[in-house]
Design a protein around this motif. Sequence first.
Motif, PDB file in Angstrom:
ATOM      1  N   ASP A 156      37.825  -2.039  11.142  1.00  0.00           N
ATOM      2  CA  ASP A 156      37.621  -0.397  11.064  1.00  0.00           C
ATOM      3  C   ASP A 156      36.839  -0.175  12.443  1.00  0.00           C
ATOM      4  O   ASP A 156      37.153   0.846  13.270  1.00  0.00           O
ATOM      5  CB  ASP A 156      36.675  -0.088  10.156  1.00  0.00           C
ATOM      6  CG  ASP A 156      37.148   0.048   8.844  1.00  0.00           C
ATOM      7  OD1 ASP A 156      38.483   0.115   8.729  1.00  0.00           O
ATOM      8  OD2 ASP A 156      36.535   0.025   7.757  1.00  0.00           O
ATOM      9  N   ALA A 157      35.988  -1.077  13.071  1.00  0.00           N
ATOM     10  CA  ALA A 157      35.505  -0.886  14.218  1.00  0.00           C
ATOM     11  C   ALA A 157      36.207  -0.997  15.463  1.00  0.00           C
ATOM     12  O   ALA A 157      36.233  -0.189  16.210  1.00  0.00           O
ATOM     13  CB  ALA A 157      34.372  -2.054  14.621  1.00  0.00           C
ATOM     14  N   ALA A 158      37.198  -1.926  15.412  1.00  0.00           N
ATOM     15  CA  ALA A 158      38.251  -1.996  16.479  1.00  0.00           C
ATOM     16  C   ALA A 158      39.205  -0.657  16.231  1.00  0.00           C
ATOM     17  O   ALA A 158      39.486  -0.305  17.424  1.00  0.00           O
ATOM     18  CB  ALA A 158      39.224  -3.258  16.107  1.00  0.00           C
ATOM     19  N   LEU A 159      39.590  -0.168  15.450  1.00  0.00           N
ATOM     20  CA  LEU A 159      40.300   1.023  15.230  1.00  0.00           C
ATOM     21  C   LEU A 159      39.601   2.143  15.747  1.00  0.00           C
ATOM     22  O   LEU A 159      40.160   2.898  16.290  1.00  0.00           O
ATOM     23  CB  LEU A 159      40.646   1.279  13.774  1.00  0.00           C
ATOM     24  CG  LEU A 159      41.641   0.354  12.811  1.00  0.00           C
ATOM     25  CD1 LEU A 159      41.730   0.695  11.567  1.00  0.00           C
ATOM     26  CD2 LEU A 159      43.137   0.651  13.479  1.00  0.00           C
ATOM     27  N   VAL A 160      38.246   2.257  15.477  1.00  0.00           N
ATOM     28  CA  VAL A 160      37.489   3.419  16.176  1.00  0.00           C
ATOM     29  C   VAL A 160      37.507   3.258  17.620  1.00  0.00           C
ATOM     30  O   VAL A 160      37.802   4.242  18.389  1.00  0.00           O
ATOM     31  CB  VAL A 160      36.030   3.584  15.596  1.00  0.00           C
ATOM     32  CG1 VAL A 160      35.141   4.353  16.379  1.00  0.00           C
ATOM     33  CG2 VAL A 160      36.034   3.734  14.050  1.00  0.00           C
ATOM     34  N   PHE A 161      37.271   2.093  18.415  1.00  0.00           N
ATOM     35  CA  PHE A 161      37.268   1.856  19.706  1.00  0.00           C
ATOM     36  C   PHE A 161      38.744   2.133  20.215  1.00  0.00           C
ATOM     37  O   PHE A 161      38.829   2.666  21.173  1.00  0.00           O
ATOM     38  CB  PHE A 161      36.731   0.681  20.140  1.00  0.00           C
ATOM     39  CG  PHE A 161      35.145   0.588  20.209  1.00  0.00           C
ATOM     40  CD1 PHE A 161      34.532   0.995  21.212  1.00  0.00           C
ATOM     41  CD2 PHE A 161      34.579   0.024  18.849  1.00  0.00           C
ATOM     42  CE1 PHE A 161      33.218   0.908  21.085  1.00  0.00           C
ATOM     43  CE2 PHE A 161      33.368   0.144  18.905  1.00  0.00           C
ATOM     44  CZ  PHE A 161      32.471   0.512  20.056  1.00  0.00           C
ATOM     45  N   LEU A 162      39.727   1.772  19.556  1.00  0.00           N
ATOM     46  CA  LEU A 162      41.162   1.808  19.924  1.00  0.00           C
ATOM     47  C   LEU A 162      41.546   3.606  20.047  1.00  0.00           C
ATOM     48  O   LEU A 162      42.180   3.911  20.724  1.00  0.00           O
ATOM     49  CB  LEU A 162      42.161   1.218  19.139  1.00  0.00           C
ATOM     50  CG  LEU A 162      42.123  -0.198  19.341  1.00  0.00           C
ATOM     51  CD1 LEU A 162      42.997  -0.883  18.103  1.00  0.00           C
ATOM     52  CD2 LEU A 162      42.718  -0.611  20.718  1.00  0.00           C
ATOM     53  N   LEU A 163      41.001   4.110  18.948  1.00  0.00           N
ATOM     54  CA  LEU A 163      41.059   5.700  18.824  1.00  0.00           C
ATOM     55  C   LEU A 163      40.682   6.421  20.023  1.00  0.00           C
ATOM     56  O   LEU A 163      40.919   7.002  20.665  1.00  0.00           O
ATOM     57  CB  LEU A 163      40.833   6.224  17.485  1.00  0.00           C
ATOM     58  CG  LEU A 163      41.889   6.153  16.269  1.00  0.00           C
ATOM     59  CD1 LEU A 163      41.085   6.348  15.003  1.00  0.00           C
ATOM     60  CD2 LEU A 163      43.293   6.915  16.547  1.00  0.00           C
ATOM     61  N   ALA A 164      39.186   5.924  20.269  1.00  0.00           N
ATOM     62  CA  ALA A 164      38.463   6.603  21.433  1.00  0.00           C
ATOM     63  C   ALA A 164      39.431   6.254  22.630  1.00  0.00           C
ATOM     64  O   ALA A 164      39.505   7.388  23.568  1.00  0.00           O
ATOM     65  CB  ALA A 164      37.158   6.020  21.533  1.00  0.00           C
TER      66      ALA A 164
END
Length: 101
Positions: free
Chosen positions: A21-29
């Motif tokens: 989830d953390a990786a997805l948030v940073f990738l979306l950003a």
Amino acid sequence: MTTEDPTTTLLRLRASIDNVDAALVFLLAERFRCTQQVGELKAAHGMPASDPGREEQQIARLKRLAEEADLDPEFAEKWFNFVVAEVIRHHTAAGAVRGGR
């Protein structure tokens, strides 16, 4: 043979989920930083906020990738449409700001 306690297994799996989830948030950003630049470029040159042809190509591409990854292609399309709606909203806002100058 050693078996892991179910509570320990649950905690380990949840930690993995939290990391993803953390990786997805940073990738979306990062994705939105890139699309913000696209929006500014489009606004500066009077280009339309959306590009239906590009969106169709991306949907087809992402559905193929989803199949390769054993992910529901329809889910991938729904996710993409959700993200693109937000991107278009940003692009439209950038165009409105640019046009108001």
